[in-house]
Design a protein around this motif. Structure first.
Motif, PDB file in Angstrom:
ATOM      1  N   TRP A 117       0.853  -1.188   0.000  1.00 21.88           N
ATOM      2  CA  TRP A 117       0.000   0.000   0.000  1.00 21.88           C
ATOM      3  C   TRP A 117       0.891   1.241   0.000  1.00 21.88           C
ATOM      4  N   LYS A 118       1.052   1.845  -1.163  1.00 20.73           N
ATOM      5  CA  LYS A 118       1.944   2.994  -1.321  1.00 20.73           C
ATOM      6  C   LYS A 118       1.309   4.282  -0.816  1.00 20.73           C
ATOM      7  N   SER A 119      -0.010   4.369  -0.967  1.00 15.34           N
ATOM      8  CA  SER A 119      -0.714   5.586  -0.558  1.00 15.34           C
ATOM      9  C   SER A 119      -2.156   5.229  -0.221  1.00 15.34           C
ATOM     10  N   VAL A 120      -2.639   5.772   0.889  1.00 17.52           N
ATOM     11  CA  VAL A 120      -4.035   5.583   1.303  1.00 17.52           C
ATOM     12  C   VAL A 120      -4.542   6.925   1.815  1.00 17.52           C
ATOM     13  N   ILE A 121      -5.489   7.519   1.100  1.00 17.85           N
ATOM     14  CA  ILE A 121      -6.009   8.842   1.458  1.00 17.85           C
ATOM     15  C   ILE A 121      -7.502   8.736   1.720  1.00 17.85           C
ATOM     16  N   ASP A 122      -7.923   9.166   2.903  1.00 18.86           N
ATOM     17  CA  ASP A 122      -9.338   9.161   3.270  1.00 18.86           C
ATOM     18  C   ASP A 122     -10.037  10.331   2.583  1.00 18.86           C
ATOM     19  N   LYS A 123     -11.018  10.025   1.725  1.00 22.71           N
ATOM     20  CA  LYS A 123     -11.762  11.070   1.004  1.00 22.71           C
ATOM     21  C   LYS A 123     -13.133  11.325   1.620  1.00 22.71           C
ATOM     22  N   GLY A 124     -13.443  10.643   2.730  1.00 21.11           N
ATOM     23  CA  GLY A 124     -14.728  10.828   3.391  1.00 21.11           C
ATOM     24  C   GLY A 124     -15.812   9.910   2.853  1.00 21.11           C
ATOM     25  N   ASP A 125     -16.852   9.706   3.642  1.00 18.88           N
ATOM     26  CA  ASP A 125     -17.998   8.870   3.279  1.00 18.88           C
ATOM     27  C   ASP A 125     -17.591   7.444   2.923  1.00 18.88           C
ATOM     28  N   GLY A 126     -16.568   6.916   3.599  1.00 16.84           N
ATOM     29  CA  GLY A 126     -16.154   5.541   3.367  1.00 16.84           C
ATOM     30  C   GLY A 126     -15.328   5.337   2.107  1.00 16.84           C
ATOM     31  N   LYS A 127     -14.947   6.418   1.428  1.00 15.53           N
ATOM     32  CA  LYS A 127     -14.163   6.319   0.194  1.00 15.53           C
ATOM     33  C   LYS A 127     -12.695   6.626   0.476  1.00 15.53           C
ATOM     34  N   PHE A 128     -11.815   5.754  -0.085  1.00 17.68           N
ATOM     35  CA  PHE A 128     -10.374   5.941   0.068  1.00 17.68           C
ATOM     36  C   PHE A 128      -9.730   5.947  -1.318  1.00 17.68           C
ATOM     37  N   GLU A 129      -8.852   6.901  -1.530  1.00 19.33           N
ATOM     38  CA  GLU A 129      -8.048   6.957  -2.748  1.00 19.33           C
ATOM     39  C   GLU A 129      -6.743   6.230  -2.440  1.00 19.33           C
ATOM     40  N   VAL A 130      -6.480   5.141  -3.182  1.00 19.39           N
ATOM     41  CA  VAL A 130      -5.344   4.295  -2.817  1.00 19.39           C
ATOM     42  C   VAL A 130      -4.426   4.058  -4.015  1.00 19.39           C
ATOM     43  N   GLU A 131      -3.199   3.699  -3.682  1.00 18.51           N
ATOM     44  CA  GLU A 131      -2.237   3.220  -4.676  1.00 18.51           C
ATOM     45  C   GLU A 131      -1.566   1.991  -4.092  1.00 18.51           C
ATOM     46  N   TYR A 132      -1.707   0.863  -4.795  1.00 13.04           N
ATOM     47  CA  TYR A 132      -1.154  -0.399  -4.322  1.00 13.04           C
ATOM     48  C   TYR A 132      -0.314  -0.997  -5.442  1.00 13.04           C
ATOM     49  N   ALA A 133       0.863  -1.522  -5.089  1.00 10.38           N
ATOM     50  CA  ALA A 133       1.717  -2.174  -6.086  1.00 10.38           C
ATOM     51  C   ALA A 133       2.613  -3.179  -5.388  1.00 10.38           C
ATOM     52  N   ILE A 134       2.727  -4.343  -6.001  1.00 10.34           N
ATOM     53  CA  ILE A 134       3.571  -5.383  -5.426  1.00 10.34           C
ATOM     54  C   ILE A 134       4.195  -6.204  -6.546  1.00 10.34           C
ATOM     55  N   THR A 135       5.418  -6.665  -6.333  1.00 15.69           N
ATOM     56  CA  THR A 135       6.146  -7.465  -7.329  1.00 15.69           C
ATOM     57  C   THR A 135       6.852  -8.610  -6.619  1.00 15.69           C
ATOM     58  N   GLY A 136       6.929  -9.754  -7.279  1.00 15.21           N
ATOM     59  CA  GLY A 136       7.631 -10.884  -6.688  1.00 15.21           C
ATOM     60  C   GLY A 136       7.482 -12.112  -7.558  1.00 15.21           C
ATOM     61  N   LYS A 137       7.774 -13.270  -6.977  1.00 16.28           N
ATOM     62  CA  LYS A 137       7.606 -14.547  -7.644  1.00 16.28           C
ATOM     63  C   LYS A 137       6.251 -15.130  -7.262  1.00 16.28           C
ATOM     64  N   LEU A 138       5.554 -15.692  -8.240  1.00 17.13           N
ATOM     65  CA  LEU A 138       4.247 -16.275  -7.977  1.00 17.13           C
ATOM     66  C   LEU A 138       4.428 -17.703  -7.463  1.00 17.13           C
ATOM     67  N   THR A 139       4.908 -17.797  -6.223  1.00 19.78           N
ATOM     68  CA  THR A 139       5.130 -19.102  -5.602  1.00 19.78           C
ATOM     69  C   THR A 139       3.912 -19.582  -4.820  1.00 19.78           C
ATOM     70  N   HIS A 140       2.911 -18.687  -4.702  1.00 18.01           N
ATOM     71  CA  HIS A 140       1.687 -19.045  -3.995  1.00 18.01           C
ATOM     72  C   HIS A 140       0.542 -18.214  -4.572  1.00 18.01           C
ATOM     73  N   ASP A 141      -0.660 -18.558  -4.211  1.00 16.63           N
ATOM     74  CA  ASP A 141      -1.822 -17.836  -4.717  1.00 16.63           C
ATOM     75  C   ASP A 141      -1.831 -16.397  -4.189  1.00 16.63           C
ATOM     76  N   PHE A 142      -2.479 -15.509  -4.957  1.00 19.99           N
ATOM     77  CA  PHE A 142      -2.519 -14.085  -4.609  1.00 19.99           C
ATOM     78  C   PHE A 142      -3.963 -13.608  -4.635  1.00 19.99           C
ATOM     79  N   SER A 143      -4.310 -12.747  -3.675  1.00 14.84           N
ATOM     80  CA  SER A 143      -5.642 -12.161  -3.627  1.00 14.84           C
ATOM     81  C   SER A 143      -5.538 -10.699  -3.218  1.00 14.84           C
ATOM     82  N   PHE A 144      -6.304  -9.849  -3.880  1.00 14.08           N
ATOM     83  CA  PHE A 144      -6.329  -8.419  -3.550  1.00 14.08           C
ATOM     84  C   PHE A 144      -7.780  -7.951  -3.476  1.00 14.08           C
TER      85      PHE A 144
END
Length: 286
Positions: free
Chosen positions: A147-174
């Motif tokens: 989670w590179k950035s998480v900004i609360d915009k109010g009313d339950g809304k968040f402006e986010v930036e997520y990025a991840i890199t690696g080897k797919l040695t296991h299942d992934f969920s986002f």
């Protein structure tokens, strides 16, 4: 506006029970999958936390509306004609009304307490009625890797930036959120024993077997956009892109794979009216 709120509130309750605590809003998302197992995922845009929205707050407090007593008509027994009520009849009516209101309010208070406890459990201990709830949720995300950035915009809304890199040695969920037990994944990447990888995006659709209630959310969101004020569901509008040098075995894009600088590319444009969730099957080296 009453119809809009009623539909949206009913949809909210159904979605929460279905595990749809988080929903996408406007976003761009990308997956890169290499034959050697190298994997990257990115999501940039809005995430809506339904339990922290104004609509959820209205649902918790809607029984606080004041009500006033209005006498019912009285009638002559023999003829059925309307007549003035006596003071004793009005007093009896008011007493019955007060008893009914007290019973209704007690039941509403008990339901409100139960709903608040359920919402707190679903949020991993965060009390949605606490003014710092959104800040606490954002801080929890920021502690997690990716989670590179998480900004609360109010009313339950968040402006986010997520990025991840690696080897797919296991299942992934986002997304996965610490202590949250009920989150319908936006995207899953599942490895199979035969060396293929299945990509699904169950939250990026309004219909289909994985998300049967998202269509209701889309209807509520559309009504909200047509009328000012009132509660409503988040509007989903985004793009998911998959790039790979592996063999694309199956996909449900409109255009199919196209050649790109780093391999074959699949693209899905999704909205609140998208019927089928994006899906693809790609073979990489086992």
């Amino acid at each position: 506006m009453r119809r809009t709120w009623t539909l949206a509130a009913a949809t909210l309750a159904t979605l929460l029970l279905a595990g749809c605590l988080l929903l996408p809003g406007r976003f761009t998302s990308a997956i890169d999958l290499r034959k050697d197992g190298t994997f990257s995922f990115a999501y940039r845009g809005e995430i809506h936390v339904l339990a922290l929205s104004k609509l959820a707050d209205e649902e918790r407090n809607r029984q606080n509306d004041t009500a006033s007593f209005e006498p019912s008509a009285c009638f002559v027994d023999q003829t059925g004609e309307e007549r003035p009520c006596t003071s004793n009849e009005i007093a009896d009516q008011k007493r019955a009304w007060e008893e009914d209101v007290a019973t209704t309010r007690a039941a509403a208070a008990e339901k409100k307490k139960s709903d608040e406890q359920m919402a707190k459990a679903m949020l991993g201990g965060i009390d949605p009625s606490d003014p710092r709830a959104a800040q606490e949720f954002a801080e929890r995300l920021r502690r997690q890797k990716g989670w590179k950035s998480v900004i609360d915009k109010g009313d339950g809304k968040f402006e986010v930036e997520y990025a991840i890199t690696g080897k797919l040695t296991h299942d992934f969920s986002f997304p996965t959120v610490e202590k949250l037990p009920m989150v319908m994944p936006f995207v899953t990447v599942i490895r199979r024993a035969d060396g293929s990888v299945r990509i699904d995006a169950p939250a990026f659709a309004a219909g289909g077997g994985n998300t049967p209630f998202m269509g209701m959310a889309a209807m509520a969101a559309e009504e909200k956009s047509q009328k000012a004020g009132g509660g409503g569901m988040p509007v989903m509008d985004g793009t998911l892109v998959l790039t790979t040098d592996g063999e694309i075995l199956a996909n449900n894009t409109d255009e199919g794979p196209v050649a790109g600088a780093s391999g074959r590319m699949l693209q899905w444009k999704v909205s609140g009216r998208t019927k089928d969730a994006p899906t693809a099957l790609v073979r990489i080296n086992p």
